[in-house]
Design an enzyme around this catalytic site. Structure first.
Site, PDB file in Angstrom:
ATOM      1  N   SER A 134      -9.545   2.260   2.873  1.00 44.74           N
ATOM      2  CA  SER A 134      -8.768   2.872   1.871  1.00 44.74           C
ATOM      3  C   SER A 134      -7.953   2.059   1.209  1.00 44.74           C
ATOM      4  CB  SER A 134      -8.114   3.941   2.686  1.00 44.74           C
ATOM      5  OG  SER A 134      -6.975   3.409   3.768  1.00 44.74           O
ATOM      6  N   LYS A 145       0.879  -1.369   0.027  1.00 44.41           N
ATOM      7  CA  LYS A 145       0.006   0.169  -0.119  1.00 44.41           C
ATOM      8  C   LYS A 145       0.758   1.208  -0.108  1.00 44.41           C
ATOM      9  CE  LYS A 145      -3.866   2.110   2.596  1.00 44.41           C
ATOM     10  NZ  LYS A 145      -4.867   1.990   3.554  1.00 44.41           N
ATOM     11  N   SER A 161     -10.010  -0.234   6.907  1.00 42.00           N
ATOM     12  CA  SER A 161      -9.645  -0.229   5.928  1.00 42.00           C
ATOM     13  C   SER A 161      -8.920  -1.308   5.354  1.00 42.00           C
ATOM     14  CB  SER A 161      -8.627   0.998   5.636  1.00 42.00           C
ATOM     15  OG  SER A 161      -9.533   2.290   5.556  1.00 42.00           O
TER      16      SER A 161
END
Length: 491
Positions: A156, A81, A180
């Site tokens: 996210s 990420k 998330s």
């Protein structure tokens, strides 16, 4: 050596075994996934790729395997990420504010996984500064759900979830502040786990809300998550003040334990009017599977579940307003071109660099921390947060794990929730565990409206990751939901 056509369908555990036996080389595996990432750029999952770096890491992994010094993840390619800083790839946190930023060091998560032999494929898209539930807040591009590209992948960590679901990476790192990891895992039909707050180092993870942010793995199976989490956890006391002095653990040791007698708490508040019928049907089906496996369902109550939304959206923005004050255009990142003085530069830089949702949360946070409102909002929210944590401890007196939906609905259409409050309400089931600092995971439980995946959320007590992963693994041994793959993604 020919690459098997089903290489991208292998789990992390299966691929690691093939790499260790040298049936497939690390370079071949890396090339295979890099090619897939290029083919499916339309998903918007990857935002930074550096083939030279990836292949150099793969060659080093092959050399370690040949020398017999390889770690458990030697040669396994994975994505990170874009919240975790990396020396060899840009780190933007999905924001214009950090466009072109290259860190001089790696995040602890990146370092630990590299030490285990993992190969970095690239950086994965995300909601800007991890603020969002749909991955539509990225300054680079929205991410699309591989199961239906007209829908969101969740957020996210939507880029991580989409990459794993589309077989563009066997695994990825994610971060979970209010859900998330768990919510995008649910929307994309994969497995993702948020460990107990403090078990995985936050060093090198760009902060959103420091008392909530936690790193974790995302993969297709609970076994894979156990392998990855075993390498990710452990004390990092010298570099992370929130790191717990708790030893690393091999989470694969108890995956095959019997579930006979396991007490699974089912909170009434997770099955109210806001839960869609298709999600409820899938979750109920998973709970019935657990009963077949010998577990016992126990009715419980988490009475302050609804309060988790206002509490979270006071505390998290308050911490964000403080954490994001460092992005001012002085030392790194975006800086406005035209300004009259220092204050004007600050204003224009932040106005240009931050997106709407980030600005909204910064302003909310500054408001609740301001004189005259701190006691009325922030302090009260912290008190209720403690009560929410206490509710869980009361529930755990009657059960070993807590189960329910990860999200109230399946993934919605891109642009389908333009109202910020509608997005916030979608976090209702994941926020309580985050506020309490408890471990939680999402595991595929079936399919709902439009053939979209549904995730079952499992919540454990502090340091209960092994029990969570055992329960998820046993469910995956009894069902095949995790083996299904998006029909729209070419082989």
């Amino acid at each position: 050596m020919s690459i098997p056509t089903e290489l991208h369908d292998l789990s992390v555990a299966q691929l690691a075994a093939k790499l260790k036996s040298r049936e497939v080389s690390s370079v071949e595996a890396a090339q295979h996934f890099l090619a897939r990432a290029k083919t499916h750029q339309d998903l918007g999952a990857y935002i930074h790729i550096n083939e030279d770096v990836t292949l150099a890491q793969a060659r080093a992994a092959d050399a370690a395997i040949a020398a017999g010094t390889a770690g458990k993840l030697a040669g396994v390619p994975m994505g990170h990420k874009d919240l975790f800083v990396t020396q060899d790839f840009p780190t933007t946190a999905g924001s214009k504010m950090l466009a072109g930023y290259q860190s001089p060091f790696d995040a602890t998560m990146v370092t630990k996984l590299a030490a285990a032999g993992a190969v970095t494929l690239g950086k994965l898209n995300m909601d800007e500064f991890a603020m969002g539930s749909a991955n539509e807040n990225s300054a680079i591009s929205p991410v699309r759900n591989p199961w239906d590209t007209s829908r969101v992948p969740g957020g996210s960590s939507g880029g991580s979830a989409a990459a794993v679901a589309a077989r563009l990476a066997p695994a990825a790192t994610g971060s979970d502040t209010g859900g998330s990891i768990r919510q995008p895992a649910s929307f994309c039909g994969i497995t993702g786990i948020k460990p107990t707050y403090g078990r995985a180092s936050r060093y090198g993870m760009i902060a959103f809300a420091s008392s909530l942010d936690q790193a974790g793995p995302m993969a297709r199976t609970a076994e894979d998550c156990a392998l990855l989490l075993s390498e990710m956890c452990g004390p990092d006391l010298d570099r992370d003040s929130t790191s717990l002095d708790h030893p690393a653990e091999d989470f694969t040791l108890h995956l095959n334990d019997s579930l006979a007698g396991l007490r699974i708490g089912v909170p009434a508040e997770f099955f109210g009017d806001g839960l869609s019928s298709d999600v409820r049907a899938a979750v109920d089906g998973a709970l019935k599977e657990y009963e077949k496996l010998g577990a016992k369902l126990v009715p419980i109550s988490l009475p302050r579940t609804e309060l988790s939304i206002p509490v979270y959206y006071i505390i998290a923005p308050a911490e964000a307003s403080s954490n994001l004050s460092r992005f001012d255009g002085v030392k790194f990142g975006h800086r406005a071109k035209d300004y009259s003085d220092l204050v004007d530069m600050y204003k224009k830089t932040r106005a240009e660099g931050f997106g709407d949702e980030v600005k909204r949360r910064i302003m909310t946070g500054a408001y609740v921390l301001s004189h005259g409102y701190y006691d009325a909002y922030y302090l009260q929210a912290q008190k209720i947060r403690r009560m929410i944590a206490d509710d869980f401890q009361t529930a755990f007196q009657d059960c070993d794990l807590i189960a329910g939906p990860a999200a109230p609905t399946v993934a919605w259409a891109l642009g389908g929730k333009s109202d910020p409050l509608a997005n916030y309400l979608a976090d209702i089931y994941t926020l309580p565990a985050s506020l309490a600092g408890l471990p939680g995971l999402s595991v595929p439980a079936g399919f709902g409206e439009g053939g979209m995946p549904v995730g079952l959320q499992l919540i454990g007590n502090y340091f209960g990751e092994a029990k969570l992963l055992n329960a998820a693994h046993q469910l995956q041994q009894a069902t095949d939901h995790h083996l299904r793959q998006p029909t729209g993604i070419a082989k």
